[in-house]
Scaffold this active site. Sequence first.
Site, short mmCIF file in Angstrom:
data_model
loop_
_atom_site.label_atom_id
_atom_site.label_comp_id
_atom_site.label_asym_id
_atom_site.label_seq_id
_atom_site.Cartn_x
_atom_site.Cartn_y
_atom_site.Cartn_z
N GLN A 1 0.72 -1.21 -0.10
CA GLN A 1 -0.10 -0.11 0.14
C GLN A 1 0.88 1.17 -0.07
OE1 GLN A 1 -2.37 1.79 3.32
NE2 GLN A 1 -4.10 1.09 2.30
N GLY B 1 -8.67 -7.17 10.19
CA GLY B 1 -7.39 -6.54 10.64
C GLY B 1 -7.33 -6.55 12.35
N ARG B 2 -8.26 -6.10 13.09
CA ARG B 2 -7.77 -6.03 14.54
C ARG B 2 -7.74 -7.39 15.30
NH1 ARG B 2 -11.40 -0.67 15.47
NH2 ARG B 2 -12.03 -1.30 13.35
N TYR C 1 -6.35 10.97 4.15
CA TYR C 1 -5.06 11.33 3.53
C TYR C 1 -5.17 11.92 2.20
CZ TYR C 1 -3.12 8.30 7.13
OH TYR C 1 -2.60 7.84 8.59
N ARG D 1 -7.57 1.67 -2.46
CA ARG D 1 -8.53 1.71 -0.91
C ARG D 1 -9.32 3.19 -0.99
NH1 ARG D 1 -7.13 -0.01 5.29
NH2 ARG D 1 -9.00 -1.23 5.43
#
Length: 338
Positions: free
Chosen positions: A101, A316-317, A174, A223
């Site tokens: 990424q 993910g987590r 971002y 993404r």
Amino acid sequence: MSLLTSPINIGQLELSNRLAMPPMATAKSNENGEVTQELCDYYAEKSAGGYIGLIISEHSYINPEGKASKGQLSIAKDSDIEGLEKLTATIHQNHTITFAQINHAGGLAKEEITGHQPLSASSIEMPKGARSKVEPTEMTQEDIKKVITDFAAAALRAKKAGFDGVEIHAAHGYLLTQFYSPLTNKRTDQFSGSSIEGRIRLHLEIIQAIREAVGKDYPIAIRLGASDHRPGGTTIADSVIAAQEFEKAGVYLLDISGGFSFYTHPDLKEQGYFSDLTEAIKQNVTIPVLLTGGIVDAEVAEKLLREEKADMIGVGRAILKDSAWAKQAIRTLGNQEN
């Protein structure tokens, strides 16, 4: 057969299953953003056994002014390739596909980290909760050209380092979110914030530049922060149009998350809380759509796939907390078939 454990193609690349580990920052790089043994050990542990179909590495900065935080991985210079080769070799030895990424923090960059004044689509303070109260400098045409060039150069480095594909980070507030969101894009030029065409023009020019750099078959993912979940921000309707244009431009995978809502949903907490976004997008494109968002149970992941909310599931987590999660999930779903 379980859908989660079934193979899927991203372009010409076949994944063994539909489970992905999404990008999660580790801050395990050294002060120059270079790969460390600690970072390799982390990815060796996560990829052990080859139970995850796709690992998307943590976001890497494409140039020094786009660095988001201390300890962030760099893909900004050719000398980074050697370390990144060690990282991809570590993951590949566990028979796992991996994408890099690549990212530019834009107005979320901090001058004390980068040594540069933060740049953004417009000179406007980031929305509340965006981890920055500094008003960035509006990017000039030359600044934009440099970012496009730097994204393409970073993607080529990813390919040379052995990554199986590259993912453009256009979520979580971002730089590319800042161009995409009407909350932060107040430009009146060809990247105008007043139209969806203007707001995705930078994305499309980056995709084109990357495609020219890496060749026609190398997988490109994006993404996308598909909704800001804020009044006046990006909407699902915008993102359906954007997704269709990205597919036309040569993107092979759509990884859906939040914009200025970042990686959480302000109104929904149940597992798969971005499924309203992925479902709408999936109905309008032919390329795979990846859903993340609080998914911790294999049965829920399977259910979301069967309900056609998405084509792939990102966890993910739960994997961050338990490196054996994928092994247990795949085995649980496999046992249910018997």
